[in-house]
Enzyme design. Sequence first.
Site, PDB file in Angstrom:
ATOM      1  N   GLY A  10       0.838  -1.190   0.000  1.00 58.93           N
ATOM      2  CA  GLY A  10       0.000   0.000   0.000  1.00 58.93           C
ATOM      3  C   GLY A  10       0.872   1.238   0.000  1.00 58.93           C
ATOM      4  O   GLY A  10       1.874   1.293  -0.715  1.00 58.93           O
ATOM      5  N   CYS A  11       0.510   2.225   0.800  1.00 56.26           N
ATOM      6  CA  CYS A  11       1.268   3.477   0.863  1.00 56.26           C
ATOM      7  C   CYS A  11       2.737   3.205   1.143  1.00 56.26           C
ATOM      8  O   CYS A  11       3.098   2.598   2.150  1.00 56.26           O
ATOM      9  CB  CYS A  11       0.691   4.356   1.967  1.00 56.26           C
ATOM     10  SG  CYS A  11       1.701   5.792   2.367  1.00 56.26           S
TER      11      CYS A  11
END
Length: 215
Positions: free
Chosen positions: A52-53
């Site tokens: 993800g991020c």
Amino acid sequence: MMNRQRGLFALLLLIVLAGAAVASLWWGGSSSAASAQREPAAGDATAVFAGGCFWCTESDFDHIPGVVSTTSGYVGGRTANPTYEQVSAGDTGHIEAVRVVYDPRQVSYATLAERFFRTIDPTDDGGSFCDRGYQYRSAIFVADGEERRIATLAKNQAAQGLGRPVATLILPDATFYAAEEYHQDYYRKNPAKYRFYRWKCGRQQRLREVWGDAK
């Protein structure tokens, strides 16, 4: 009255600046990785993980002993030298990822893979936490058959531990494009903004739901 207000304002400003300095030392100074080093030295190895991020994935790996450096970037797409805006819009087929340089004499690829799963929600097939879309899918990019074997084993162990199917992708290694400089070491350069993002995105809350309090 005016002098008192000015004095109070100055005191509040000093408190805010001191808090920011402490936060920077707490979140930045405790990292085991040397931010300046981005390329592997002799004897080091590399691995690529997408959780993800990439701000969060950098922070998670930087605090593992044996990790030398981390670099945020984009991997697996069809556009050369993509920008953050292109990738986040889902236009290029890339996934946000982190290239991890590590010393295999201190930490193994298997340990990194196992730890990686504890930093993500591997059951999510639509993105990661509040970031949605293929560009935020969790994935491990493997360079050879041995890495694929180890990554698959870690994925199977995660599925067994959770009692649910795991959606994390295991993909062949592809060209890694480093992200823009302002993304690198973001959690250290902008500790307050990073902590707010991580909280607002619900990352820690969801990790507790998935994994409990286990590290």
